[in-house]
Design a protein around this motif. Sequence first.
Motif, mmCIF file in Angstrom:
data_model
loop_
_atom_site.group_PDB
_atom_site.id
_atom_site.type_symbol
_atom_site.label_atom_id
_atom_site.label_comp_id
_atom_site.label_asym_id
_atom_site.label_seq_id
_atom_site.Cartn_x
_atom_site.Cartn_y
_atom_site.Cartn_z
ATOM 1 N N ALA A 194 0.822 -1.214 0.000
ATOM 2 C CA ALA A 194 0.000 0.000 0.000
ATOM 3 C C ALA A 194 0.855 1.261 0.000
ATOM 4 O O ALA A 194 0.461 2.274 -0.575
ATOM 5 C CB ALA A 194 -0.941 -0.006 1.201
ATOM 6 N N ARG A 195 2.025 1.213 0.619
ATOM 7 C CA ARG A 195 2.928 2.374 0.643
ATOM 8 C C ARG A 195 3.599 2.599 -0.706
ATOM 9 O O ARG A 195 3.886 3.727 -1.084
ATOM 10 C CB ARG A 195 4.046 2.154 1.671
ATOM 11 N N PHE A 235 2.938 0.841 -4.021
ATOM 12 C CA PHE A 235 2.250 0.660 -5.304
ATOM 13 C C PHE A 235 0.814 1.186 -5.237
ATOM 14 O O PHE A 235 0.229 1.265 -4.159
ATOM 15 C CB PHE A 235 2.205 -0.829 -5.681
ATOM 16 N N ASN A 236 0.226 1.465 -6.408
ATOM 17 C CA ASN A 236 -1.187 1.855 -6.427
ATOM 18 C C ASN A 236 -2.099 0.631 -6.341
ATOM 19 O O ASN A 236 -3.292 0.772 -6.160
ATOM 20 C CB ASN A 236 -1.517 2.718 -7.646
ATOM 21 N N CYS A 237 -1.549 -0.544 -6.491
ATOM 22 C CA CYS A 237 -2.257 -1.822 -6.326
ATOM 23 C C CYS A 237 -3.518 -1.906 -7.169
ATOM 24 O O CYS A 237 -4.516 -2.510 -6.770
ATOM 25 C CB CYS A 237 -2.540 -2.095 -4.856
ATOM 26 N N ILE A 250 -5.361 0.704 -8.433
ATOM 27 C CA ILE A 250 -6.222 1.883 -8.447
ATOM 28 C C ILE A 250 -5.501 2.973 -9.230
ATOM 29 O O ILE A 250 -4.562 3.587 -8.748
ATOM 30 C CB ILE A 250 -6.563 2.361 -7.020
ATOM 31 N N GLY A 251 -5.965 3.183 -10.453
ATOM 32 C CA GLY A 251 -5.296 4.149 -11.320
ATOM 33 C C GLY A 251 -5.801 5.566 -11.154
ATOM 34 O O GLY A 251 -5.079 6.519 -11.378
ATOM 35 N N VAL A 297 -8.838 8.020 -8.769
ATOM 36 C CA VAL A 297 -9.873 8.116 -7.741
ATOM 37 C C VAL A 297 -10.713 9.350 -8.018
ATOM 38 O O VAL A 297 -10.174 10.426 -8.277
ATOM 39 C CB VAL A 297 -9.248 8.220 -6.330
ATOM 40 N N CYS A 346 -3.995 9.609 4.419
ATOM 41 C CA CYS A 346 -4.719 8.456 3.891
ATOM 42 C C CYS A 346 -4.353 7.220 4.698
ATOM 43 O O CYS A 346 -3.179 6.956 4.936
ATOM 44 C CB CYS A 346 -4.349 8.251 2.428
#
Length: 102
Positions: free
Chosen positions: A36-37, A39-41, A43-44, A46, A81
Motif C-alpha cells: 500500500a505504501r 504501489f497503487n495496487c 487503483i489508477g 480516484v 490516507c
Amino acid sequence: MLPENCQARIDAAAWPLPRLMAFLQAQGNIEPEEMARTFNCGIGMVAAVAAEDADAVAAELTAAGETVFRIGVVEEGQRGCTVFGPVETWSAREAWSVTHND
C-alpha cells in the motif's frame, strides 16, 4: 486534494488485487502495508465525490465503460490516507493498516 482537516480511509478489500501486483508481492515477500505504501495496487484514478452523488457518478462512469469500485470514504481527521484490510486481504495473515500523513 484533501482539505487540512480531512483524511481518506481506503478499504483494500473493496477491489481485487491485480494478478501482477499479487505476483510482485509473492515474489518479493512484501507485506500488505508495504504494498500500500509503494504501489497503487490497481487503483489508477480516484474520483472523490459527495456521498449523495456517489450512485449517480458510479452509474455514469459504468455507462461510459469504466470499472467502478467504491474503495473508501473521506472523513474528518488529520490530513492523509489510511489503507486497511482484514485478514487474508492481499495475503495478510492478520488485519492490517498503514497511514500516510502530510
